[in-house]
Design an enzyme around this catalytic site. Structure first.
Site, short mmCIF file in Angstrom:
data_model
loop_
_atom_site.label_atom_id
_atom_site.label_comp_id
_atom_site.label_asym_id
_atom_site.label_seq_id
_atom_site.Cartn_x
_atom_site.Cartn_y
_atom_site.Cartn_z
CB THR A 182 0.17 -8.80 -8.84
OG1 THR A 182 0.34 -7.35 -9.57
CG2 THR A 182 -1.22 -9.41 -9.06
CG ASP A 238 3.15 -7.51 -10.46
OD1 ASP A 238 3.94 -6.90 -9.65
OD2 ASP A 238 2.40 -6.85 -11.08
CG ASP A 263 5.45 -3.33 -7.30
OD1 ASP A 263 5.23 -4.46 -7.97
OD2 ASP A 263 4.81 -2.22 -7.74
CE1 TYR A 305 -0.59 3.06 -7.58
CE2 TYR A 305 -0.59 5.03 -6.55
CZ TYR A 305 0.20 3.98 -6.68
OH TYR A 305 1.50 3.92 -6.30
CB SER A 318 6.17 0.08 -9.91
OG SER A 318 6.54 -0.32 -8.53
CD1 TRP A 329 5.70 5.06 -4.68
CD2 TRP A 329 5.02 5.98 -2.46
NE1 TRP A 329 4.58 4.40 -4.15
CE2 TRP A 329 4.17 5.08 -2.96
CE3 TRP A 329 4.88 6.53 -1.29
CZ2 TRP A 329 2.88 4.62 -2.13
CZ3 TRP A 329 3.75 6.06 -0.61
CH2 TRP A 329 2.99 5.10 -1.18
CG ASN A 380 9.28 5.87 -10.11
OD1 ASN A 380 8.70 5.57 -11.18
ND2 ASN A 380 10.13 7.20 -10.04
#
Length: 547
Positions: free
Chosen positions: A317, A314, A114, A158, A117, A121, A119
């Site tokens: 998306t 992006d 992505d 979110y 963003s 996880w 991070n």
């Protein structure tokens, strides 16, 4: 100290989680002797079941604006902690997944890569109370010889809930690359249906460290810092043919010439954080946040970005998102039908003629809505009057403030639409009829707008000016007829199969006010047609026709 940020990861990313139904294919990694490292991507198409799941999920939210919050925009306004949370909604044509390994030996996870963003996880083995964790791979630190404890708590917010957990450190394997001592989040809580239905395990952010929760160093930074890649850039190729198994490829350290035609048009990154660029009129220089130039419908200017707009490339998306004013015009031009906006029509009915008279009298367009009492004026533009009612309207369930906000927005859009029509010397009756049609095409609260699959061939192109070059999107792949299966289509997405199939507009509304907006999100609908290079070394983004 806890690291908490009201930040969603891409609306597409999350959306992706809202409705996934097809099983992933095996994932492929490869490295060649050209020094490039490739991550094979597989994709999931949107079917009828996942579409229904998404609608159920959206209806569970407190409001239509709460379904997904992804973008955590930081401004340079001299105010500490100044942030905007932008609510986005999405439905999928396809989402793209790759596989990584965490720990020694590597524990495998399916991830979304992505660029919206920063991070990384994955679900944690210590996730006991979230049902979603039981349906995904979970990281077990006890099984890794390279694990290092961190323990700092973290949360990513979110619209449908938060993923929360704590930071850990371990080796991360991406293709043939081993990123050592990577800081990432072990998620111990995941929100309900959103991640329960998702077929991806986690997210690997490729944005800048400036938007990283806990200021964690992103995986991509460590690839560069540890000398694992030949060049400090990576590139995306998405395969938009839904009939083919291969989903695409991410290349770390360079570009694969087989994935594009001609030359890339590069634009500088305006603001580190998201890969954001700007859209401007010719000649233009765009950036990641890059400047985006004029938006054209059927080759004709909309004039909306005359003062420049910003855009974000992006990969997480699915759709292409932009200001409601222009998205409504696009959906009207392609015959997409949304829910009729009664407030929009009410503004046109009550104030349309006087607004047109004021424009013909050369009144300042930005002041018109405040002059007729629907907005106030802050010195640069009309803004909501912000009137609040102590008691909600018993019939509508809406406060006066919410109604006033809607009318102010409808008024401002109407002024822009009228200006555009007056430039074309249209008659008053034609203009009022046209604007009422635009009201009919405004996206419904869920964001989706359907089109007649039989009318695809007559739909206009929609184009964006980036770096002085026009990038066209058409309803069909150039040189190919529209495919009912969805193969080869550019901005038209397909839900379901056979007679029950539905064709969906690839454009959805997103309103970000100045100074950060207007903002466009160039998601997979755009990146699928244009091979995209994210040049970390030169802080620029490049686009070329995908091969």
């Amino acid at each position: 100290m806890d690291s908490q940020v009201n930040m969603g990861t891409k609306f597409g990313v999350i959306l992706v989680s809202l409705f996934l139904s097809v099983l992933l294919f095996p994932l492929v990694f490869s490295a060649s002797n050209d020094g490039l490292f490739r991550i094979g991507l597989k994709k999931r198409t949107l079917d009828r079941n996942s579409w229904l799941a998404r609608r159920i999920e959206s209806n569970e939210g407190k409001s239509s604006r709460a379904s997904v919050r992804k973008y955590h925009l930081r401004g340079n306004l001299g105010e500490s902690g100044d942030t905007d949370i932008i609510a986005l909604k999405n439905y999928m044509d396809a989402q793209y997944f790759g596989e990584i390994g965490v720990g020694t030996p590597p524990q495998k996870f399916t991830m979304i890569f992505d660029t919206g963003s920063s991070n990384m996880w994955v679900p944690s083995s210590k996730c006991y109370l979230s049902v979603a964790c039981f349906f995904h791979s979970k990281y077990k630190s006890i099984l890794s010889s390279t694990y290092k404890k961190n323990g700092k708590s973290a949360e990513i917010q979110y619209g449908t809930g938060a993923i929360s957990g704590f930071f850990s450190q371990d080796h991360v394997t991406v293709g043939d690359l081993v990123v050592k001592n990577q800081e990432f989040i072990e998620a111990t809580k995941e929100p309900g249906i959103t991640f329960l239905a998702a077929k991806f395990d986690g997210i690997l952010g490729l944005g800048f460290q400036e938007i990283s929760v806990g200021n964690a160093v992103p995986v991509w930074y460590n690839m560069v810092n540890q000398g694992l890649v030949k060049k400090p850039l990576f590139s995306f190729w998405f395969n938009r043919n839904t009939e083919e198994e291969e989903g695409g490829e991410i290349v770390f350290g360079g570009v694969d010439p087989n994935h594009y035609k001609g030359e890339h048009t590069y634009v500088p990154v305006m603001q580190k954080g998201y890969w954001q660029v700007g859209l401007r009129k010719f000649p233009a220089i765009a950036v990641q946040q890059f400047d985006m130039g004029d938006v054209l419908i059927g080759g004709k200017t909309t004039g909306f970005c005359a003062g420049s707009c910003s855009a974000i490339a992006d990969s997480g998306t699915s759709l292409l998102a932009g200001p409601t004013t222009i998205i409504t015009q696009i959906n009207q031009a392609i015959g997409a039908s949304g829910v009729v906006s009664q407030e929009c029509k009410a503004v046109v009915s009550q104030y349309g003629e006087i607004m047109m008279e004021m424009l013909l009298a050369e009144a300042q367009p930005r002041k018109i809505c405040s002059q007729i009492g629907l907005c106030t004026f802050d010195g640069t533009r009309g803004v909501s009057m912000g009137i609040q009612s102590v008691v909600d309207d018993k019939n509508s369930g809406k406060s006066l403030g919410g109604q006033q906000d809607t009318r102010c927005s409808a008024c401002e859009m109407t002024v822009i639409w009228m200006q555009n029509q007056l430039r074309q010397n249209q008659t008053q009756d034609h203009i009022l009829n046209y604007i009422n049609e635009l009201c009919d095409r405004m996206p419904n609260p869920m964001g989706e707008s359907a089109v007649d699959c039989n009318n695809i061939s007559s739909m206009p192109s929609v184009s964006f000016t980036i770096g002085g070059k026009v990038f066209d999107l058409t309803p069909e792949q150039c040189g190919h007829a529209f495919s009912p299966s969805g193969a080869g289509n550019q901005y038209i997405l397909k839900v379901g199969k056979g007679a029950a199939a539905q064709c969906i507009s690839g454009f959805t509304a997103l309103d970000v006010p100045p100074p950060r907006g207007p903002l466009w999100i160039l998601g997979d609908v755009f990146m699928g047609q244009y091979h995209t290079v994210f040049d970390y070394g030169k802080l620029r983004v490049g686009f070329a026709e995908a091969a």
